[in-house]
Design an enzyme around this catalytic site. Sequence first.
Site, PDB file in Angstrom:
ATOM      1  N   ASN A   6       0.745  -1.130  -0.093  1.00 48.98           N
ATOM      2  CA  ASN A   6       0.043   0.155  -0.114  1.00 48.98           C
ATOM      3  C   ASN A   6       0.966   1.397   0.203  1.00 48.98           C
ATOM      4  O   ASN A   6       1.512   1.654   1.177  1.00 48.98           O
ATOM      5  CB  ASN A   6      -1.019  -0.051   1.191  1.00 48.98           C
ATOM      6  CG  ASN A   6      -1.843   1.065   1.456  1.00 48.98           C
ATOM      7  OD1 ASN A   6      -1.752   2.013   0.582  1.00 48.98           O
ATOM      8  ND2 ASN A   6      -2.306   1.395   2.601  1.00 48.98           N
ATOM      9  N   TRP A   7       1.146   1.890  -1.283  1.00 49.12           N
ATOM     10  CA  TRP A   7       1.961   2.960  -1.158  1.00 49.12           C
ATOM     11  C   TRP A   7       1.364   4.363  -0.594  1.00 49.12           C
ATOM     12  O   TRP A   7       2.119   5.234  -0.632  1.00 49.12           O
ATOM     13  CB  TRP A   7       2.145   3.355  -2.803  1.00 49.12           C
ATOM     14  CG  TRP A   7       3.057   2.118  -3.200  1.00 49.12           C
ATOM     15  CD1 TRP A   7       3.582   0.892  -2.844  1.00 49.12           C
ATOM     16  CD2 TRP A   7       3.232   1.923  -4.836  1.00 49.12           C
ATOM     17  NE1 TRP A   7       4.082   0.108  -3.642  1.00 49.12           N
ATOM     18  CE2 TRP A   7       4.217   1.057  -4.959  1.00 49.12           C
ATOM     19  CE3 TRP A   7       3.308   2.653  -5.994  1.00 49.12           C
ATOM     20  CZ2 TRP A   7       4.703   0.442  -6.214  1.00 49.12           C
ATOM     21  CZ3 TRP A   7       3.734   2.466  -7.156  1.00 49.12           C
ATOM     22  CH2 TRP A   7       4.482   1.297  -7.161  1.00 49.12           C
ATOM     23  N   LYS A   8       0.003   4.259  -0.278  1.00 44.47           N
ATOM     24  CA  LYS A   8      -0.465   5.291   0.183  1.00 44.47           C
ATOM     25  C   LYS A   8      -0.177   6.638  -0.838  1.00 44.47           C
ATOM     26  O   LYS A   8      -0.408   6.476  -2.100  1.00 44.47           O
ATOM     27  CB  LYS A   8      -0.109   5.816   1.718  1.00 44.47           C
ATOM     28  CG  LYS A   8      -0.151   4.399   2.616  1.00 44.47           C
ATOM     29  CD  LYS A   8       0.050   4.784   3.760  1.00 44.47           C
ATOM     30  CE  LYS A   8      -0.132   3.533   4.452  1.00 44.47           C
ATOM     31  NZ  LYS A   8       0.155   3.551   6.103  1.00 44.47           N
ATOM     32  N   HIS A  93      -9.473   1.481   4.474  1.00 41.31           N
ATOM     33  CA  HIS A  93      -8.247   1.629   5.227  1.00 41.31           C
ATOM     34  C   HIS A  93      -8.467   2.434   6.384  1.00 41.31           C
ATOM     35  O   HIS A  93      -9.199   3.484   6.476  1.00 41.31           O
ATOM     36  CB  HIS A  93      -7.223   1.986   4.331  1.00 41.31           C
ATOM     37  CG  HIS A  93      -5.790   2.011   4.902  1.00 41.31           C
ATOM     38  ND1 HIS A  93      -5.559   2.960   5.741  1.00 41.31           N
ATOM     39  CD2 HIS A  93      -4.777   1.163   4.830  1.00 41.31           C
ATOM     40  CE1 HIS A  93      -4.317   2.794   6.162  1.00 41.31           C
ATOM     41  NE2 HIS A  93      -3.651   1.788   5.712  1.00 41.31           N
ATOM     42  N   GLU A  95      -6.793   4.901   7.416  1.00 39.73           N
ATOM     43  CA  GLU A  95      -6.609   6.345   7.217  1.00 39.73           C
ATOM     44  C   GLU A  95      -7.837   7.013   6.660  1.00 39.73           C
ATOM     45  O   GLU A  95      -8.178   8.206   6.768  1.00 39.73           O
ATOM     46  CB  GLU A  95      -5.414   6.532   6.423  1.00 39.73           C
ATOM     47  CG  GLU A  95      -4.270   6.389   7.287  1.00 39.73           C
ATOM     48  CD  GLU A  95      -2.970   5.649   6.463  1.00 39.73           C
ATOM     49  OE1 GLU A  95      -2.914   5.653   5.307  1.00 39.73           O
ATOM     50  OE2 GLU A  95      -1.881   5.159   7.089  1.00 39.73           O
ATOM     51  N   GLU A 159      -5.466  -4.800  10.625  1.00 39.52           N
ATOM     52  CA  GLU A 159      -4.652  -3.611  10.770  1.00 39.52           C
ATOM     53  C   GLU A 159      -4.920  -3.076  12.143  1.00 39.52           C
ATOM     54  O   GLU A 159      -5.689  -2.052  11.922  1.00 39.52           O
ATOM     55  CB  GLU A 159      -4.753  -2.666   9.710  1.00 39.52           C
ATOM     56  CG  GLU A 159      -4.392  -3.414   8.305  1.00 39.52           C
ATOM     57  CD  GLU A 159      -3.564  -2.469   7.365  1.00 39.52           C
ATOM     58  OE1 GLU A 159      -2.684  -2.607   6.778  1.00 39.52           O
ATOM     59  OE2 GLU A 159      -4.390  -1.382   6.960  1.00 39.52           O
ATOM     60  N   GLY A 165       2.216   2.700  10.689  1.00 37.00           N
ATOM     61  CA  GLY A 165       3.110   3.643  10.563  1.00 37.00           C
ATOM     62  C   GLY A 165       4.057   3.894  11.694  1.00 37.00           C
ATOM     63  O   GLY A 165       4.544   5.076  11.781  1.00 37.00           O
ATOM     64  N   SER A 195       3.143  -1.867  10.196  1.00 38.25           N
ATOM     65  CA  SER A 195       4.823  -1.679  10.481  1.00 38.25           C
ATOM     66  C   SER A 195       5.247  -3.528  10.190  1.00 38.25           C
ATOM     67  O   SER A 195       6.105  -3.828  10.789  1.00 38.25           O
ATOM     68  CB  SER A 195       4.825  -1.560  11.894  1.00 38.25           C
ATOM     69  OG  SER A 195       4.593  -0.364  12.389  1.00 38.25           O
ATOM     70  N   GLY A 216       2.517  -1.256   4.355  1.00 37.88           N
ATOM     71  CA  GLY A 216       2.876   0.384   4.104  1.00 37.88           C
ATOM     72  C   GLY A 216       4.044   0.665   3.697  1.00 37.88           C
ATOM     73  O   GLY A 216       4.751   0.311   2.585  1.00 37.88           O
ATOM     74  N   GLY A 217       4.824   1.327   4.718  1.00 39.75           N
ATOM     75  CA  GLY A 217       6.126   1.993   4.574  1.00 39.75           C
ATOM     76  C   GLY A 217       7.092   1.056   4.058  1.00 39.75           C
ATOM     77  O   GLY A 217       7.943   1.572   3.233  1.00 39.75           O
TER      78      GLY A 217
HETATM   79  P1  PGA Z   1       2.732   0.488   7.621  1.00 41.73           P
HETATM   80  O1  PGA Z   1       1.222   0.719   7.002  1.00 41.73           O
HETATM   81  O2  PGA Z   1       3.247  -0.959   7.089  1.00 41.73           O
HETATM   82  O3  PGA Z   1       3.321   1.677   7.247  1.00 41.73           O
HETATM   83  O4  PGA Z   1       2.425   0.383   9.160  1.00 41.73           O
HETATM   84  C1  PGA Z   1       0.257  -0.688   6.788  1.00 41.73           C
HETATM   85  C2  PGA Z   1      -0.986  -0.003   6.196  1.00 41.73           C
HETATM   86  O5  PGA Z   1      -1.295   1.072   6.520  1.00 41.73           O
HETATM   87  O6  PGA Z   1      -1.426  -0.691   5.561  1.00 41.73           O
END
Ligand code: PGA
Length: 238
Positions: A6-8, A93, A95, A159, A165, A195, A216-217
């Site tokens: 997930n590149w956001k 998600h 966010e 999640e 994050g 994470s 994500g990251g």
């Molecule tokens: P993260 O994000 O790996 O940076 O914690 C995961 C996500 O939001 O899907």
Amino acid sequence: MLIAGNWKMFKGAHEARMFSTRIRNLPSRVHGVDVVVCPPFASLQGALQGLGSDSAVHVYAQSVHWELEGAFTGEVSAPMLLEIGVTGAIVGHSERRQLFAETDETVRRRAEAALEAGLAVIACVGETEAEREAGETEAVLSRQVSFVPRHERLVIAYEPVWAIGTGRTASPETVQEAHAFVRTLHQAPILYGGSVKPENAGAILALADVDGALVGGASLDPTSFEAICVAAGEAVAA
Ligand code: PGA
């Protein structure tokens, strides 16, 4: 096993194309692992171009609207995604729930419309830190999962919001416990997200009720994304 990056709101079209060119053959090195990248809308086509027509890597969007078209400024529909070669979408998600007023009901509508149109769906659920501390984790997961449709192209991502994050990965015990609980509610494969990094991917992906990861990251760097996919391949082979 499914690993989705997930590149956001990172990587424009050019960077998406470079990254995708580099990982286009990754699936042939990680047997039993489906590899997915989820770029921002503006970079979907760049990613698809970088992969070319014969890559087994899939490109998913990070959200999708429930109507086919209409006066919905800022939204993108499932047929529009399918037309360019996108094969799935994330919905719900945290966010989007926290920053963009996504609700259980809009998550349900997005997921149903996407599935109906022919997309695969990764539906995200997870408790906040306050909800976990108040002992509400199972109640929150039960409520969120009750809005997630049942379909062969649907995957759930657990999640925990406090692990996204933050570098604070949930312990393997916590992940397994939550996944086993979600398993009692829904029959879909269950990804873990929060994470996930090359250093902890092996331990998480080896858990009985973990069917993959939403990253994500650590998905933004091709070397670490590849390492997580390799760890998934090892978990499949074990
Ligand atoms: P993260 O994000 O790996 O940076 O914690 C995961 C996500 O939001 O899907």
